[in-house]
Design a protein around this motif. Structure first.
Motif, mmCIF file in Angstrom:
data_model
loop_
_atom_site.group_PDB
_atom_site.id
_atom_site.type_symbol
_atom_site.label_atom_id
_atom_site.label_comp_id
_atom_site.label_asym_id
_atom_site.label_seq_id
_atom_site.Cartn_x
_atom_site.Cartn_y
_atom_site.Cartn_z
ATOM 1 N N ALA A 169 0.884 -1.112 0.065
ATOM 2 C CA ALA A 169 -0.200 -0.001 -0.046
ATOM 3 C C ALA A 169 0.636 1.533 -0.186
ATOM 4 O O ALA A 169 0.426 2.084 -0.921
ATOM 5 C CB ALA A 169 -1.026 -0.020 1.112
ATOM 6 N N ALA A 170 1.743 1.156 0.589
ATOM 7 C CA ALA A 170 2.814 2.423 1.165
ATOM 8 C C ALA A 170 3.445 2.398 -0.332
ATOM 9 O O ALA A 170 3.906 3.396 -1.072
ATOM 10 C CB ALA A 170 3.602 1.955 2.427
ATOM 11 N N LEU A 171 3.753 1.632 -1.063
ATOM 12 C CA LEU A 171 4.830 1.891 -2.385
ATOM 13 C C LEU A 171 3.252 2.745 -4.213
ATOM 14 O O LEU A 171 4.206 2.922 -4.786
ATOM 15 C CB LEU A 171 5.086 0.465 -2.812
ATOM 16 N N VAL A 172 2.559 1.831 -3.399
ATOM 17 C CA VAL A 172 1.495 2.276 -4.145
ATOM 18 C C VAL A 172 0.592 3.720 -3.761
ATOM 19 O O VAL A 172 0.691 5.094 -4.908
ATOM 20 C CB VAL A 172 0.024 1.603 -4.598
ATOM 21 N N GLU A 173 0.988 4.092 -2.591
ATOM 22 C CA GLU A 173 0.668 5.497 -2.324
ATOM 23 C C GLU A 173 1.811 6.633 -2.822
ATOM 24 O O GLU A 173 1.524 8.297 -3.098
ATOM 25 C CB GLU A 173 0.360 5.381 -0.739
ATOM 26 N N GLY A 174 3.081 6.003 -2.413
ATOM 27 C CA GLY A 174 3.622 7.100 -3.109
ATOM 28 C C GLY A 174 4.012 7.196 -4.235
ATOM 29 O O GLY A 174 4.984 8.404 -4.873
ATOM 30 N N CYS A 175 2.912 6.769 -5.158
ATOM 31 C CA CYS A 175 3.494 6.622 -6.572
ATOM 32 C C CYS A 175 1.854 8.040 -6.864
ATOM 33 O O CYS A 175 1.029 8.375 -8.228
ATOM 34 C CB CYS A 175 2.979 5.587 -7.467
ATOM 35 N N THR A 176 1.139 7.961 -6.208
ATOM 36 C CA THR A 176 0.112 9.321 -6.043
ATOM 37 C C THR A 176 -0.084 10.790 -5.594
ATOM 38 O O THR A 176 -0.732 11.391 -5.653
ATOM 39 C CB THR A 176 -1.150 8.519 -5.460
ATOM 40 N N GLY A 177 1.046 10.646 -5.058
ATOM 41 C CA GLY A 177 1.561 12.900 -5.430
ATOM 42 C C GLY A 177 2.127 13.617 -6.123
ATOM 43 O O GLY A 177 2.530 12.931 -7.294
ATOM 44 N N PRO A 178 2.301 14.851 -5.185
ATOM 45 C CA PRO A 178 2.530 15.438 -6.379
ATOM 46 C C PRO A 178 3.837 15.122 -7.130
ATOM 47 O O PRO A 178 4.932 15.264 -7.785
ATOM 48 C CB PRO A 178 3.069 16.935 -5.589
ATOM 49 N N LEU A 179 4.700 14.256 -5.921
ATOM 50 C CA LEU A 179 6.362 13.784 -7.187
ATOM 51 C C LEU A 179 6.401 13.739 -8.063
ATOM 52 O O LEU A 179 7.493 13.302 -8.820
ATOM 53 C CB LEU A 179 6.978 12.885 -5.471
ATOM 54 N N PHE A 180 5.560 11.829 -8.028
ATOM 55 C CA PHE A 180 4.955 11.182 -9.006
ATOM 56 C C PHE A 180 4.240 11.890 -10.580
ATOM 57 O O PHE A 180 5.204 12.102 -11.509
ATOM 58 C CB PHE A 180 4.666 10.114 -8.547
ATOM 59 N N ARG A 181 3.824 12.921 -9.505
ATOM 60 C CA ARG A 181 3.591 13.996 -11.756
ATOM 61 C C ARG A 181 4.410 15.010 -11.600
ATOM 62 O O ARG A 181 4.430 14.614 -13.018
ATOM 63 C CB ARG A 181 2.354 14.850 -10.057
ATOM 64 N N ALA A 182 5.214 15.354 -10.580
ATOM 65 C CA ALA A 182 6.467 16.239 -11.242
ATOM 66 C C ALA A 182 7.037 15.467 -12.048
ATOM 67 O O ALA A 182 7.845 15.794 -13.169
ATOM 68 C CB ALA A 182 7.111 16.764 -9.938
ATOM 69 N N ALA A 183 7.029 14.081 -11.763
ATOM 70 C CA ALA A 183 8.355 13.326 -12.700
ATOM 71 C C ALA A 183 7.911 12.597 -13.646
ATOM 72 O O ALA A 183 8.609 13.004 -14.986
ATOM 73 C CB ALA A 183 8.659 11.944 -11.371
ATOM 74 N N LEU A 184 6.691 12.293 -13.621
ATOM 75 C CA LEU A 184 5.554 11.870 -14.888
ATOM 76 C C LEU A 184 5.488 13.532 -15.834
ATOM 77 O O LEU A 184 5.910 12.672 -18.094
ATOM 78 C CB LEU A 184 4.606 12.125 -14.855
ATOM 79 N N HIS A 185 5.638 14.640 -15.502
ATOM 80 C CA HIS A 185 6.018 16.097 -16.480
ATOM 81 C C HIS A 185 7.025 16.126 -17.066
ATOM 82 O O HIS A 185 7.194 15.837 -18.936
ATOM 83 C CB HIS A 185 5.051 17.098 -15.904
ATOM 84 N N LEU A 186 7.856 15.817 -16.270
ATOM 85 C CA LEU A 186 9.119 14.586 -16.829
ATOM 86 C C LEU A 186 9.947 14.290 -17.541
ATOM 87 O O LEU A 186 10.523 14.601 -18.751
ATOM 88 C CB LEU A 186 10.195 14.950 -15.498
ATOM 89 N N TRP A 187 9.688 13.010 -17.757
ATOM 90 C CA TRP A 187 9.937 11.752 -18.582
ATOM 91 C C TRP A 187 9.386 12.410 -19.848
ATOM 92 O O TRP A 187 9.439 12.558 -20.528
ATOM 93 C CB TRP A 187 8.823 11.054 -18.012
#
Lengths: 198, 198
Positions: free
Chosen positions: A96-114
């Motif tokens: 659950a924690a690994l998945v939640e780690g992909c739901t916040g602003p960091l993941f969103r920011a990384a996605l925009h950069l990728w």
């Protein structure tokens, strides 16, 4: 000439400015995407002059790749801190924690950069390298917290697939808040993974 | 006034122009991202005048949302055609085909559109609706080809998690060709899913 007692606070201030810029860069990228993310916008958000920002990060690419890397490292540390008992802990909670780690602003920011890197030649090399480093570190943390032995056949691919699923669930969170659905998927898959990892 | 025999070829030509524009729009979005995707760029790529393009698609948003929807529908039809025997087929092959569906230009184009919508207010509503429609249709095709009964507990969430994993694997394909890794993950997880779905 500055004396030692003066230099220390100056270095502290410089480090604090740098960290404010990195945090502001991730927030800016997450909210506005690559097109809306400039050094000036980040400097303004961080309450730092444009000159000071450019002293720390000469180019836009420097600033945003450093920001995503810094925050990804912080997230890995935070994940480890959440489960100080490591492998002895609750595997479902780790999934659950690994998945939640992909739901916040960091993941969103990384996605925009990728995504920007996939369309812009001058970003691609740096971001590809960064993605590989962040991916390896996330995998290492996952293996550690799940307490699994990657020399057993299938274990490595099971963990990789779980992390791919986590990223896919993060993607689904981009446009709509599908938290209830995500929690049901995590509940089901945490059980499946527990069964596979034994 | 045109007579009926003249009208039919004219309608055919109009439909052909429309389809050329839709295909060019997906290719453009996949290659250049949202920032580089304009009606003019697509018209040029399709060999159609800008005026004709705007006759079919008055706005940039009209063109690109229609393109992603059209190609997503085509992909669902192609998936069904791959497995004419439906549920009687090979489940591992279905899992592999669902994942491969997320590694091409359509997925890349859709990702660019989702990301742009997450940062641009005027796109968000339409793209959110489109994503929901495409997601539901993909889920329906997956359930049909896997031949599973969603009224059984956990089955719906298993299929959802599989599709999230497929999207995550598509994401990993953005910057680097990790086909060998992806195939190992698919091999492992296809076995796990076969076990879960029974």
């Amino acid at each position: 000439m500055v004396t030692a007692p003066d230099r220390a606070p100056k270095q502290d201030r410089s480090r604090a400015t740098r960290q404010r810029l990195l945090a502001a860069a991730v927030a800016c990228l997450a909210e506005r995407g690559w097109a809306g993310s400039t050094v000036s916008a980040v400097a303004e958000r961080a309450g730092v002059s444009r000159g000071a920002a450019q002293h720390h990060f000469p180019t836009r690419e420097d600033l945003f790749t450093a920001a995503v890397e810094y925050v990804a490292e912080e997230r890995c540390q935070a994940l480890r801190a959440l489960f100080p008992e490591g492998a002895a802990g609750d595997r479902r909670a780790v999934v659950a924690a690994l998945v939640e780690g992909c739901t916040g602003p960091l993941f969103r920011a990384a996605l925009h950069l990728w995504m920007a890197a996939s369309a812009e030649e001058q970003l691609r090399g740096r971001v590809t390298e960064l993605e590989a480093r962040v991916g390896r570190e996330t995998h290492r943390v996952a293996v550690e917290l799940l307490g699994v032995d990657e020399s057993r056949p299938g274990v490595r691919e099971t963990v990789q697939g779980l992390l791919d699923m986590a990223r896919g669930l993060g993607l689904a969170r981009l446009l709509t808040d599908d938290t209830a659905r995500r929690e049901r998927v995590v509940e089901q898959w945490a059980g499946v993974i527990e069964g596979v990892l034994g």
